[in-house]
Design a protein around this motif. Structure first.
Motif, PDB file in Angstrom:
ATOM      1  N   LEU A   1      31.009  40.249  49.600  1.00  0.00           N
ATOM      2  CA  LEU A   1      30.204  41.416  50.008  1.00  0.00           C
ATOM      3  C   LEU A   1      29.084  41.676  48.996  1.00  0.00           C
ATOM      4  CD1 LEU A   1      32.958  43.861  51.321  1.00  0.00           C
ATOM      5  CD2 LEU A   1      31.138  42.785  52.666  1.00  0.00           C
ATOM      6  N   CYS A   2      29.385  41.476  47.729  1.00  0.00           N
ATOM      7  CA  CYS A   2      28.348  41.675  46.695  1.00  0.00           C
ATOM      8  C   CYS A   2      27.176  40.725  46.946  1.00  0.00           C
ATOM      9  CB  CYS A   2      28.918  41.422  45.300  1.00  0.00           C
ATOM     10  SG  CYS A   2      30.061  42.699  44.777  1.00  0.00           S
ATOM     11  N   ILE A   3      27.486  39.492  47.260  1.00  0.00           N
ATOM     12  CA  ILE A   3      26.407  38.508  47.507  1.00  0.00           C
ATOM     13  C   ILE A   3      25.638  38.924  48.767  1.00  0.00           C
ATOM     14  CG2 ILE A   3      25.932  36.073  48.050  1.00  0.00           C
ATOM     15  CD1 ILE A   3      26.871  36.640  45.133  1.00  0.00           C
TER      16      ILE A   3
ATOM     17  N   TYR B   1      25.257  41.821  50.160  1.00  0.00           N
ATOM     18  CA  TYR B   1      24.493  43.080  50.058  1.00  0.00           C
ATOM     19  C   TYR B   1      23.748  43.216  48.715  1.00  0.00           C
ATOM     20  CZ  TYR B   1      26.534  44.166  54.482  1.00  0.00           C
ATOM     21  OH  TYR B   1      26.877  44.102  55.821  1.00  0.00           O
ATOM     22  N   ASN B   2      23.487  42.078  48.087  1.00  0.00           N
ATOM     23  CA  ASN B   2      22.640  42.017  46.872  1.00  0.00           C
ATOM     24  C   ASN B   2      23.104  42.923  45.732  1.00  0.00           C
ATOM     25  OD1 ASN B   2      20.842  40.248  48.174  1.00  0.00           O
ATOM     26  ND2 ASN B   2      19.963  42.022  49.266  1.00  0.00           N
ATOM     27  N   VAL B   3      24.391  42.957  45.504  1.00  0.00           N
ATOM     28  CA  VAL B   3      24.900  43.680  44.326  1.00  0.00           C
ATOM     29  C   VAL B   3      24.837  42.695  43.151  1.00  0.00           C
ATOM     30  CG1 VAL B   3      26.858  44.908  43.321  1.00  0.00           C
ATOM     31  CG2 VAL B   3      26.466  44.995  45.790  1.00  0.00           C
ATOM     32  N   SER B   4      24.099  43.063  42.130  1.00  0.00           N
ATOM     33  CA  SER B   4      23.801  42.044  41.112  1.00  0.00           C
ATOM     34  C   SER B   4      24.711  42.113  39.887  1.00  0.00           C
ATOM     35  CB  SER B   4      22.347  42.179  40.671  1.00  0.00           C
ATOM     36  OG  SER B   4      22.133  43.496  40.197  1.00  0.00           O
ATOM     37  N   LYS B   5      25.529  43.171  39.786  1.00  0.00           N
ATOM     38  CA  LYS B   5      26.351  43.294  38.564  1.00  0.00           C
ATOM     39  C   LYS B   5      27.812  43.535  38.924  1.00  0.00           C
ATOM     40  CE  LYS B   5      22.423  45.449  36.381  1.00  0.00           C
ATOM     41  NZ  LYS B   5      21.763  45.767  37.673  1.00  0.00           N
ATOM     42  N   PHE B   6      28.681  42.753  38.328  1.00  0.00           N
ATOM     43  CA  PHE B   6      30.105  42.803  38.674  1.00  0.00           C
ATOM     44  C   PHE B   6      30.906  42.839  37.371  1.00  0.00           C
ATOM     45  CE2 PHE B   6      34.121  41.075  40.348  1.00  0.00           C
ATOM     46  CZ  PHE B   6      34.180  41.689  41.596  1.00  0.00           C
ATOM     47  N   ILE B   7      31.682  43.908  37.193  1.00  0.00           N
ATOM     48  CA  ILE B   7      32.525  44.040  35.991  1.00  0.00           C
ATOM     49  C   ILE B   7      33.975  43.877  36.434  1.00  0.00           C
ATOM     50  CG2 ILE B   7      33.057  45.459  33.957  1.00  0.00           C
ATOM     51  CD1 ILE B   7      30.040  45.102  34.265  1.00  0.00           C
TER      52      ILE B   7
ATOM     53  N   ALA C   1      27.311  31.052  39.014  1.00  0.00           N
ATOM     54  CA  ALA C   1      26.596  29.800  38.710  1.00  0.00           C
ATOM     55  C   ALA C   1      25.715  29.386  39.886  1.00  0.00           C
ATOM     56  CB  ALA C   1      27.601  28.704  38.378  1.00  0.00           C
ATOM     57  N   ALA C   2      26.162  29.716  41.097  1.00  0.00           N
ATOM     58  CA  ALA C   2      25.416  29.306  42.297  1.00  0.00           C
ATOM     59  C   ALA C   2      24.338  30.322  42.675  1.00  0.00           C
ATOM     60  CB  ALA C   2      26.386  29.126  43.462  1.00  0.00           C
ATOM     61  N   ASP C   3      24.479  31.567  42.218  1.00  0.00           N
ATOM     62  CA  ASP C   3      23.535  32.612  42.619  1.00  0.00           C
ATOM     63  C   ASP C   3      23.059  33.345  41.357  1.00  0.00           C
ATOM     64  OD1 ASP C   3      22.269  34.930  43.458  1.00  0.00           O
ATOM     65  OD2 ASP C   3      23.575  35.186  45.196  1.00  0.00           O
TER      66      ASP C   3
ATOM     67  N   LYS D   1      25.416  38.649  38.413  1.00  0.00           N
ATOM     68  CA  LYS D   1      25.897  38.508  37.030  1.00  0.00           C
ATOM     69  C   LYS D   1      27.224  39.259  36.858  1.00  0.00           C
ATOM     70  CE  LYS D   1      22.042  39.931  34.934  1.00  0.00           C
ATOM     71  NZ  LYS D   1      21.132  40.190  33.806  1.00  0.00           N
ATOM     72  N   TYR D   2      27.998  38.800  35.912  1.00  0.00           N
ATOM     73  CA  TYR D   2      29.322  39.422  35.723  1.00  0.00           C
ATOM     74  C   TYR D   2      29.612  39.647  34.248  1.00  0.00           C
ATOM     75  CZ  TYR D   2      30.726  34.778  34.189  1.00  0.00           C
ATOM     76  OH  TYR D   2      30.798  33.602  33.489  1.00  0.00           O
ATOM     77  N   VAL D   3      30.478  40.606  33.999  1.00  0.00           N
ATOM     78  CA  VAL D   3      31.211  40.640  32.723  1.00  0.00           C
ATOM     79  C   VAL D   3      32.692  40.656  33.085  1.00  0.00           C
ATOM     80  CG1 VAL D   3      31.821  41.958  30.668  1.00  0.00           C
ATOM     81  CG2 VAL D   3      29.434  41.779  31.332  1.00  0.00           C
ATOM     82  N   ILE D   4      33.401  39.689  32.542  1.00  0.00           N
ATOM     83  CA  ILE D   4      34.862  39.654  32.692  1.00  0.00           C
ATOM     84  C   ILE D   4      35.448  40.239  31.415  1.00  0.00           C
ATOM     85  CG2 ILE D   4      36.846  38.085  32.714  1.00  0.00           C
ATOM     86  CD1 ILE D   4      35.065  36.208  34.518  1.00  0.00           C
ATOM     87  N   LEU D   5      36.218  41.319  31.571  1.00  0.00           N
ATOM     88  CA  LEU D   5      36.840  41.951  30.404  1.00  0.00           C
ATOM     89  C   LEU D   5      38.330  41.589  30.404  1.00  0.00           C
ATOM     90  CD1 LEU D   5      35.127  45.477  30.598  1.00  0.00           C
ATOM     91  CD2 LEU D   5      34.579  43.612  29.030  1.00  0.00           C
ATOM     92  N   ARG D   6      38.747  40.919  29.361  1.00  0.00           N
ATOM     93  CA  ARG D   6      40.173  40.572  29.246  1.00  0.00           C
ATOM     94  C   ARG D   6      40.842  41.623  28.366  1.00  0.00           C
ATOM     95  NH1 ARG D   6      39.224  34.127  28.190  1.00  0.00           N
ATOM     96  NH2 ARG D   6      38.906  33.530  30.377  1.00  0.00           N
ATOM     97  N   TYR D   7      41.568  42.521  29.052  1.00  0.00           N
ATOM     98  CA  TYR D   7      42.202  43.622  28.318  1.00  0.00           C
ATOM     99  C   TYR D   7      43.463  43.132  27.620  1.00  0.00           C
ATOM    100  CZ  TYR D   7      40.038  46.282  32.237  1.00  0.00           C
ATOM    101  OH  TYR D   7      39.228  46.780  33.209  1.00  0.00           O
ATOM    102  N   PHE D   8      43.679  43.675  26.428  1.00  0.00           N
ATOM    103  CA  PHE D   8      44.973  43.475  25.782  1.00  0.00           C
ATOM    104  C   PHE D   8      45.857  44.633  26.264  1.00  0.00           C
ATOM    105  CE2 PHE D   8      44.635  39.575  23.260  1.00  0.00           C
ATOM    106  CZ  PHE D   8      43.411  39.186  23.771  1.00  0.00           C
TER     107      PHE D   8
END
Ligand SMILES: NC(=O)c1ccc[n+]([C@@H]2O[C@H](COP(=O)([O-])OP(=O)(O)OC[C@H]3O[C@@H](n4cnc5c(N)ncnc54)[C@H](O)[C@@H]3O)[C@@H](O)[C@H]2O)c1
Length: 348
Positions: A103-105, A107-113, A157-159, A163-170
């Motif tokens: 859906l983000c792709i 509807y042009n949502v450019s930031k994904f956390i 990588a394809a689009d 862009k994303y930030v993946i947060l790896r929580y402790f």
């Protein structure tokens, strides 16, 4: 900025919604099916009770709201349950993430956390884990999150507009510093929550899973991060994406406490020497897991404020005590209103 927060009625999501709302910079929409979350934990924004698996509804929400960014917290998070019912985890965590990214792709949502977890590292070799350390999750929960990470990365990588930030929580722990929201997860297995429950009498005792690890007091060591600092890391991650490329960041304090240290601190704060029992180790529990947090600090300027075991335990305890008082008051309120009803009936 229009932001969507999935799972924003849950423990960590609700603390992020609180910070987003307090900043006054965001139009917030929260989607949560309340499977474990609570609507009254959503302090800001529009709340929509919905299941992420409802593709028709989700698409309509995306069409209408035109989000600029998505924070994706909604997930199933209990490791033993993921072993018993792996498909629940692959559906709720991985498949729903695919649909959301899709859906983000569209509807042009450019930031994904994305809310990921230290569980993607499995049983780390060293004590301090870097983002580049080997990932080798040892249960379906961790694998469902690592698969989601891969899907997000491949999509970005394809689009180039995604862009994303993946947060790896402790280990997220503690509660809102002002006591408005907290950890309400039913039957939680998180040590600090469990110890707080024992401290207010909701549990008989706290179990320690093994005391012969290769650590100073023999019990496992983990990196506990206060939920308000973790929430702030999300705001920093979104700001970072404004001008920078996608990243994976560990979220922890870079220092650990043992199970015995946590229990002792909770007992001191609560002045309650609740019972503790040492039992067998759990399979796959490493001796020590601590985040190397230098990357998020260097790149985003994140400055943790509550790196203190006493503050973490105190906020967890206060939240537990206040919610217990509320439960008792409601019970008394019910008894009073029932007895009033009875006397009213007798008077008739
Ligand atoms: N709590 C931790 O220490 C920890 C550690 C590492 C990673 N995480 C990750 O952080 C995220 C949030 O965890 P949490 O501790 O706040 O858990 P939580 O259960 O309190 O929050 C998850 C929220 O998502 C909602 N939800 C679940 N499935 C949904 C669906 N299909 N549709 C709509 N809503 C749904 C739940 O009702 C809940 O409000 C999760 O993705 C989890 O994997 C948590």
């Amino acid at each position: 900025m229009n932001v969507l927060v999935t799972g924003g009625a849950g423990y960590i999501g609700s603390h992020v919604v609180k910070l987003l709302g307090e900043s006054n910079n965001y139009n917030i929409t929260v989607i949560d099916n309340l499977s474990t979350g609570k609507e009254d934990a959503v302090l800001y924004g529009d709340f929509i009770q919905a299941n992420l698996a409802d593709n028709f509804l989700m698409e309509n929400i995306f069409k209408e709201k035109q989000f600029d960014a998505v924070f994706h917290f909604a997930a199933s998070i209990v490791v033993p349950e993921s072993i018993e019912n792996p498909l629940k985890y692959y559906l709720n965590n991985t498949v729903n993430t695919i649909n959301l990214v899709n859906l983000c792709i569209k509807y042009n949502v450019s930031k994904f956390i994305f809310s990921s977890t230290a569980a993607v590292y499995g049983e780390p070799d060293g004590t301090t884990v870097k983002e580049t350390s080997m990932t080798n999750p040892i249960n379906p929960y961790g694998r469902s999150k690592l698969m989601s990470e891969t899907i997000i990365q491949d999509t970005a990588a394809a689009d180039k507009d995604f862009k994303y930030v993946i947060l790896r929580y402790f280990n997220a722990a503690g509660s809102d510093i002002k006591g408005r929201i907290g950890h309400s997860f039913p039957d939680a297995t998180h040590l600090i929550k469990v110890a707080a429950e024992a401290a207010v009498g909701k549990r008989d005792k706290v179990y320690i899973f093994g005391d012969d690890y290769d650590t100073p007091d023999g019990t496992g060591i983990r990196d506990y991060i206060h939920v308000d600092d973790l929430a702030d890391a999300h705001i920093k991650a979104l700001e970072y994406l404004e001008a920078n490329d996608s990243q994976i960041f560990n979220c922890g304090y870079g220092q650990g406490y043992s199970v015995k240290q946590v229990i002792k601190t909770m007992q001191e704060i609560s002045e309650n020497e609740f019972k503790v029992e040492i039992i067998e180790k759990r399979p796959g529990d490493p001796a020590c897991v601590i985040a190397d947090n230098s990357k998020i600090i260097k790149k985003t300027g994140w400055k943790p404020m509550y790196n203190n075991l006493e503050i973490i335990c105190r906020t967890a305890f206060e939240w537990e005590r206040n919610s217990e008082i509320l439960v008792q008051a409601q019970k008394i309120g019910n008894i009073v209103s029932e007895s009033r009803n009875e006397s009213l009936l007798k008077g008739l």
